[in-house]
Design a protein around this motif. Structure first.
Motif, PDB file in Angstrom:
ATOM      1  N   ASP A  47       0.619  -1.490   0.060  1.00 33.52           N
ATOM      2  CA  ASP A  47      -0.077   0.318   0.085  1.00 33.52           C
ATOM      3  C   ASP A  47       0.517   1.368   0.189  1.00 33.52           C
ATOM      4  OD1 ASP A  47      -2.378  -1.370   0.007  1.00 33.52           O
ATOM      5  OD2 ASP A  47      -1.235  -2.271   2.309  1.00 33.52           O
ATOM      6  N   LEU A  48       1.966   1.165   1.074  1.00 30.67           N
ATOM      7  CA  LEU A  48       3.016   2.543   0.899  1.00 30.67           C
ATOM      8  C   LEU A  48       4.510   1.857   1.505  1.00 30.67           C
ATOM      9  CD1 LEU A  48       3.175   5.722   1.575  1.00 30.67           C
ATOM     10  CD2 LEU A  48       3.020   3.860   3.784  1.00 30.67           C
ATOM     11  N   ALA A  49       5.462   2.875  -0.169  1.00 32.71           N
ATOM     12  CA  ALA A  49       6.405   2.173   0.462  1.00 32.71           C
ATOM     13  C   ALA A  49       7.797   3.847   0.872  1.00 32.71           C
ATOM     14  CB  ALA A  49       7.414   1.795  -1.510  1.00 32.71           C
ATOM     15  N   ILE A  50       7.966   3.906   2.119  1.00 32.21           N
ATOM     16  CA  ILE A  50       9.010   4.359   2.316  1.00 32.21           C
ATOM     17  C   ILE A  50      10.517   4.596   1.955  1.00 32.21           C
ATOM     18  CG2 ILE A  50       9.929   5.804   4.536  1.00 32.21           C
ATOM     19  CD1 ILE A  50       7.423   4.759   5.684  1.00 32.21           C
ATOM     20  N   LEU A  51      11.172   5.376   1.179  1.00 28.62           N
ATOM     21  CA  LEU A  51      12.537   5.274   0.737  1.00 28.62           C
ATOM     22  C   LEU A  51      13.012   5.911   0.823  1.00 28.62           C
ATOM     23  CD1 LEU A  51      10.779   4.435  -2.698  1.00 28.62           C
ATOM     24  CD2 LEU A  51      11.532   3.057  -1.156  1.00 28.62           C
ATOM     25  N   ASP A  52      14.528   5.435   1.150  1.00 26.47           N
ATOM     26  CA  ASP A  52      15.554   6.145   1.694  1.00 26.47           C
ATOM     27  C   ASP A  52      15.940   6.217   0.502  1.00 26.47           C
ATOM     28  OD1 ASP A  52      17.432   8.063   2.550  1.00 26.47           O
ATOM     29  OD2 ASP A  52      18.565   5.687   4.198  1.00 26.47           O
ATOM     30  N   ILE A  53      16.777   7.655   0.689  1.00 24.50           N
ATOM     31  CA  ILE A  53      17.208   7.957  -1.111  1.00 24.50           C
ATOM     32  C   ILE A  53      18.826   7.393  -0.981  1.00 24.50           C
ATOM     33  CG2 ILE A  53      18.453   9.991  -2.792  1.00 24.50           C
ATOM     34  CD1 ILE A  53      15.863  11.035  -1.823  1.00 24.50           C
ATOM     35  N   MET A  54      19.520   7.301  -0.441  1.00 21.75           N
ATOM     36  CA  MET A  54      20.927   7.517  -0.442  1.00 21.75           C
ATOM     37  C   MET A  54      21.093   5.845   0.907  1.00 21.75           C
ATOM     38  SD  MET A  54      22.212   9.910  -1.590  1.00 21.75           S
ATOM     39  CE  MET A  54      24.281   9.564  -1.393  1.00 21.75           C
ATOM     40  N   VAL A  55      20.968   4.995  -0.390  1.00 29.28           N
ATOM     41  CA  VAL A  55      21.081   3.576  -0.399  1.00 29.28           C
ATOM     42  C   VAL A  55      21.718   2.529  -1.015  1.00 29.28           C
ATOM     43  CG1 VAL A  55      19.040   3.768   1.397  1.00 29.28           C
ATOM     44  CG2 VAL A  55      19.076   3.032  -1.285  1.00 29.28           C
ATOM     45  N   PRO A  56      22.121   2.069  -0.757  1.00 27.31           N
ATOM     46  CA  PRO A  56      23.824   0.868  -1.423  1.00 27.31           C
ATOM     47  C   PRO A  56      22.485   0.170  -2.639  1.00 27.31           C
ATOM     48  CG  PRO A  56      24.103   0.282   0.885  1.00 27.31           C
ATOM     49  CD  PRO A  56      22.076   0.571   0.362  1.00 27.31           C
ATOM     50  N   LYS A  57      23.446  -0.012  -3.631  1.00 22.75           N
ATOM     51  CA  LYS A  57      23.383  -0.840  -4.502  1.00 22.75           C
ATOM     52  C   LYS A  57      22.559  -0.059  -5.670  1.00 22.75           C
ATOM     53  CE  LYS A  57      24.371  -5.289  -3.008  1.00 22.75           C
ATOM     54  NZ  LYS A  57      23.658  -6.541  -2.656  1.00 22.75           N
ATOM     55  N   VAL A  58      20.362  -0.072  -5.631  1.00 17.90           N
ATOM     56  CA  VAL A  58      20.146   1.491  -6.228  1.00 17.90           C
ATOM     57  C   VAL A  58      19.344   2.267  -5.632  1.00 17.90           C
ATOM     58  CG1 VAL A  58      17.922   1.266  -7.854  1.00 17.90           C
ATOM     59  CG2 VAL A  58      19.609  -0.976  -7.405  1.00 17.90           C
ATOM     60  N   THR A  59      19.526   3.256  -5.505  1.00 16.51           N
ATOM     61  CA  THR A  59      18.849   4.485  -5.223  1.00 16.51           C
ATOM     62  C   THR A  59      17.319   4.900  -4.383  1.00 16.51           C
ATOM     63  OG1 THR A  59      18.538   5.638  -6.629  1.00 16.51           O
ATOM     64  CG2 THR A  59      20.802   5.333  -5.728  1.00 16.51           C
ATOM     65  N   GLY A  60      17.730   4.729  -3.826  1.00 17.84           N
ATOM     66  CA  GLY A  60      15.819   5.157  -3.363  1.00 17.84           C
ATOM     67  C   GLY A  60      15.199   5.771  -4.435  1.00 17.84           C
ATOM     68  N   ILE A  61      15.777   6.536  -5.119  1.00 21.77           N
ATOM     69  CA  ILE A  61      15.139   7.670  -6.654  1.00 21.77           C
ATOM     70  C   ILE A  61      14.574   6.428  -7.429  1.00 21.77           C
ATOM     71  CG2 ILE A  61      15.486   9.082  -8.017  1.00 21.77           C
ATOM     72  CD1 ILE A  61      14.647  10.318  -5.868  1.00 21.77           C
ATOM     73  N   GLU A  62      15.726   5.755  -7.655  1.00 24.30           N
ATOM     74  CA  GLU A  62      15.099   4.537  -8.582  1.00 24.30           C
ATOM     75  C   GLU A  62      14.015   3.739  -8.785  1.00 24.30           C
ATOM     76  OE1 GLU A  62      19.611   3.552 -11.191  1.00 24.30           O
ATOM     77  OE2 GLU A  62      20.005   3.672  -8.904  1.00 24.30           O
ATOM     78  N   VAL A  63      14.248   3.368  -7.394  1.00 21.70           N
ATOM     79  CA  VAL A  63      13.191   2.220  -6.551  1.00 21.70           C
ATOM     80  C   VAL A  63      11.876   3.190  -6.838  1.00 21.70           C
ATOM     81  CG1 VAL A  63      11.818   1.265  -4.523  1.00 21.70           C
ATOM     82  CG2 VAL A  63      14.962   1.012  -5.385  1.00 21.70           C
ATOM     83  N   LEU A  64      12.121   4.550  -6.938  1.00 26.30           N
ATOM     84  CA  LEU A  64      10.436   5.441  -7.472  1.00 26.30           C
ATOM     85  C   LEU A  64      10.104   5.283  -8.230  1.00 26.30           C
ATOM     86  CD1 LEU A  64       8.321   7.095  -5.641  1.00 26.30           C
ATOM     87  CD2 LEU A  64       9.773   9.293  -6.482  1.00 26.30           C
ATOM     88  N   GLU A  65      11.160   5.390  -9.305  1.00 32.85           N
ATOM     89  CA  GLU A  65      11.043   5.787 -10.778  1.00 32.85           C
ATOM     90  C   GLU A  65      10.138   4.018 -10.940  1.00 32.85           C
ATOM     91  OE1 GLU A  65      14.718   6.050 -11.988  1.00 32.85           O
ATOM     92  OE2 GLU A  65      14.125   8.730 -12.477  1.00 32.85           O
ATOM     93  N   TYR A  66      10.898   3.003  -9.963  1.00 32.97           N
ATOM     94  CA  TYR A  66      10.242   1.697 -10.460  1.00 32.97           C
ATOM     95  C   TYR A  66       8.882   1.343 -10.633  1.00 32.97           C
ATOM     96  CZ  TYR A  66       9.637  -3.370 -10.579  1.00 32.97           C
ATOM     97  OH  TYR A  66       9.166  -4.640 -11.241  1.00 32.97           O
ATOM     98  N   ILE A  67       8.798   2.429  -9.368  1.00 34.35           N
ATOM     99  CA  ILE A  67       7.447   1.970  -8.835  1.00 34.35           C
ATOM    100  C   ILE A  67       6.796   2.689  -9.710  1.00 34.35           C
ATOM    101  CG2 ILE A  67       5.271   2.745  -6.693  1.00 34.35           C
ATOM    102  CD1 ILE A  67       8.034   2.289  -4.940  1.00 34.35           C
ATOM    103  N   LYS A  68       6.377   3.990 -10.124  1.00 32.43           N
ATOM    104  CA  LYS A  68       5.643   4.593 -10.690  1.00 32.43           C
ATOM    105  C   LYS A  68       5.732   4.362 -12.349  1.00 32.43           C
ATOM    106  CE  LYS A  68       5.039   7.532  -7.346  1.00 32.43           C
ATOM    107  NZ  LYS A  68       3.523   7.636  -6.921  1.00 32.43           N
ATOM    108  N   LEU A  69       6.750   3.087 -12.774  1.00 31.12           N
ATOM    109  CA  LEU A  69       6.485   2.624 -14.297  1.00 31.12           C
ATOM    110  C   LEU A  69       5.789   0.779 -13.789  1.00 31.12           C
ATOM    111  CD1 LEU A  69       9.848   2.617 -15.678  1.00 31.12           C
ATOM    112  CD2 LEU A  69       7.815   3.605 -16.560  1.00 31.12           C
ATOM    113  N   ASN A  70       5.612   0.562 -12.526  1.00 31.64           N
ATOM    114  CA  ASN A  70       5.234  -0.652 -12.059  1.00 31.64           C
ATOM    115  C   ASN A  70       3.859  -0.625 -11.163  1.00 31.64           C
ATOM    116  OD1 ASN A  70       7.203  -2.149 -14.845  1.00 31.64           O
ATOM    117  ND2 ASN A  70       8.228  -1.364 -13.124  1.00 31.64           N
TER     118      ASN A  70
END
Length: 222
Positions: A47-70
């Motif tokens: 229902d909700l994702a809480i995403l820290d931006i500065m994390v290893p491997k894949v950033t929170g911004i990239e995860v956000l981009e994935y969420i908005k697409l999928n």
């Protein structure tokens, strides 16, 4: 139960904040890097994702981009120590629902979560109404395309509870406590029987069985 994905690579922040969320009966999935977050998103309907931006491997911004697409229906809160305007604008341009700068109060974060989930639930209820289902609380009646569904009181209360929180999975015990008087003896089988009868009167499969847990309003049918 509301499912929350929590992407945070600092163990103390992750554990303490998760405990606060669990106290509010949220089901929390903790991950430390963006790759793990994306893999979980593929498997679990959050229902909700809480995403820290500065994390290893894949950033929170990239995860956000994935969420908005999928998973565009998933609400998002961005969590970071970066308070600069450029980072915040980038998150909001990707349609993040909120932006929280560290250090933060877990209690205030919970209030932000509640506010976002209220908006999500309100939007879901608007979608339900647009599809023809309406609940009239004062008269204890439910309608589909303005035609009465002729529900019993128990059937109406069941539908009312489920439809007003369509993202939530209700256990049978919770449904029993909300519907029946404390002096009234009932059990899981009674709830199952009422759900079965209610399903027969609904035009679509609006009630979803969540195996091992209980029931949820089926937004896919709405």
């Amino acid at each position: 139960m509301i499912k929350i994905l929590f992407l945070e690579d600092e163990p103390t922040i992750s554990d303490v904040t998760t405990e606060y969320m669990k106290m509010q009966n949220y089901e929390v999935f903790q991950v430390e890097n963006g790759e793990e977050a994306i893999e979980l998103i593929k498997k679990v309907n959050f229902d909700l994702a809480i995403l820290d931006i500065m994390v290893p491997k894949v950033t929170g911004i990239e995860v956000l981009e994935y969420i908005k697409l999928n998973r565009p229906q998933m609400a998002t809160i961005m969590l970071t120590a970066l308070g600069d305007e450029q980072t915040q604008l980038k998150a909001f341009n990707l349609l993040a629902d909120d932006f929280v700068v560290k250090p933060f109060s877990p209690l205030l974060l919970l209030k932000r979560i509640e506010a976002i989930l209220r908006r999500v639930i309100k939007n879901d209820n608007l979608k339900i109404a647009e599809k023809g289902i309406s609940i009239h609380d004062e008269s204890y009646q439910a309608f589909y395309n303005q035609k009465s569904l002729n529900l019993t009181l128990t059937e109406f209360l069941l539908l009312q509870i489920l439809i007003k929180e369509p993202n939530r999975v209700f256990t049978r015990d919770i449904l029993i406590s909300r519907i029946f008087n404390e002096d009234y003896y009932t059990n899981d089988r009674t709830i199952d029987a009422h759900v079965k009868n209610l399903r027969k009167k609904l035009p679509k499969n609006y009630i979803k069985t969540v195996t091992g847990v209980g029931y949820q309003f089926n937004m896919e049918e709405a």
